[in-house]
Write a protein that holds these residues in place. Structure first.
Motif, PDB file in Angstrom:
ATOM      1  N   PHE A 196       3.170   3.834  -8.094  1.00  0.00           N
ATOM      2  CA  PHE A 196       2.292   3.015  -7.258  1.00  0.00           C
ATOM      3  C   PHE A 196       2.476   1.548  -7.633  1.00  0.00           C
ATOM      4  N   SER A 208      -4.019   1.971   5.022  1.00  0.00           N
ATOM      5  CA  SER A 208      -2.577   2.174   4.931  1.00  0.00           C
ATOM      6  C   SER A 208      -2.105   3.039   6.093  1.00  0.00           C
ATOM      7  N   ALA A 227      -2.921   0.512  -3.699  1.00  0.00           N
ATOM      8  CA  ALA A 227      -2.159   1.668  -3.232  1.00  0.00           C
ATOM      9  C   ALA A 227      -2.718   2.962  -3.817  1.00  0.00           C
ATOM     10  N   LEU A 244       0.807  -1.216   0.000  1.00  0.00           N
ATOM     11  CA  LEU A 244       0.000   0.000   0.000  1.00  0.00           C
ATOM     12  C   LEU A 244       0.843   1.270   0.000  1.00  0.00           C
ATOM     13  N   THR A 245       2.148   1.127   0.021  1.00  0.00           N
ATOM     14  CA  THR A 245       3.024   2.282   0.095  1.00  0.00           C
ATOM     15  C   THR A 245       3.382   2.771  -1.296  1.00  0.00           C
TER      16      THR A 245
END
Length: 206
Positions: free
Chosen positions: A62, A127, A67, A8-9
């Motif tokens: 992404f 997130s 994300a 998700l980063t």
């Protein structure tokens, strides 16, 4: 609990204007694609095509569409700060209009795309950035609202800190729920009932 899921980063945090513009182009394209195809069919390939870039370029920013959706929700929260609270009328008798201004600001922030809002609420994974944005803006809004209540002579609650938290939470929760519902409630009805309920509470009416 904070998420430690690296999926998700975002891979690339923009440091230059050009990179920031590219990132915004991806997010804008994703919002359009998700709105048109839904989340399941809103693939990264479609997002890249809509953003007029290669899929490889998109992946520099992404790692996946989860994300991207998580970042869309963070952006939604970041753009949702109440504005103009220092200009609200705090003269005697103006409390309903003061509350109305706060409620209307929240409604206006959520009325643009109810379908995308519903998708973000239902599908977006949690997130670390999202949790941090929720906490940061929740505190900022509560502080703003507390200052308004402290200046208003008609506010009769005993604990302004708790009152501010309750009002912020009530407005946000109900606005999200009703504006993003499959059959959104008529905006005027939502505004009228929220204003009446919050005003009675703030006056200390029992």
């Amino acid at each position: 609990m904070p998420s430690s899921d690296r999926r998700l980063t975002p891979r690339r945090k923009p440091r230059q204007v050009r990179a920031e513009l590219t990132r915004e182009r991806i997010l804008t394209a994703a919002a359009q694609v998700f709105g048109e195809y839904g989340y399941a069919a809103g693939t990264t390939n479609r997002i890249a095509e809509r953003a007029r870039m290669s899929i490889g370029s998109l992946y520099q920013y992404f790692p996946n569409k989860d994300a991207i959706l998580a970042e869309l929700l963070v952006r939604h929260i970041d753009r949702g700060a109440w504005t103009g609270t220092e200009e609200l009328d705090t003269s005697p008798g103006s409390l309903p209009e003061t509350v109305r201004a706060l409620v209307r600001d929240a409604i206006d922030h959520h009325r643009d795309d109810p379908q995308l809002l519903r998708m973000m609420i239902e599908e977006a994974p949690v997130s670390d950035d999202l949790l941090e944005a929720i906490d940061r803006h929740g505190k900022a809004r509560a502080e703003q609202v507390r200052e308004v209540f402290a200046r208003h002579p008609d506010v009769g609650v005993a604990d302004l800190d708790v009152a501010a938290e309750l009002v912020v939470g009530t407005v946000e929760m109900n606005t999200h729920k009703l504006m993003a519902g499959p059959q959104p409630v008529q905006v005027e009805r939502l505004e009228t009932e929220l204003v009446a309920m919050i005003t009675r509470y703030l006056k200390g009416d029992r």
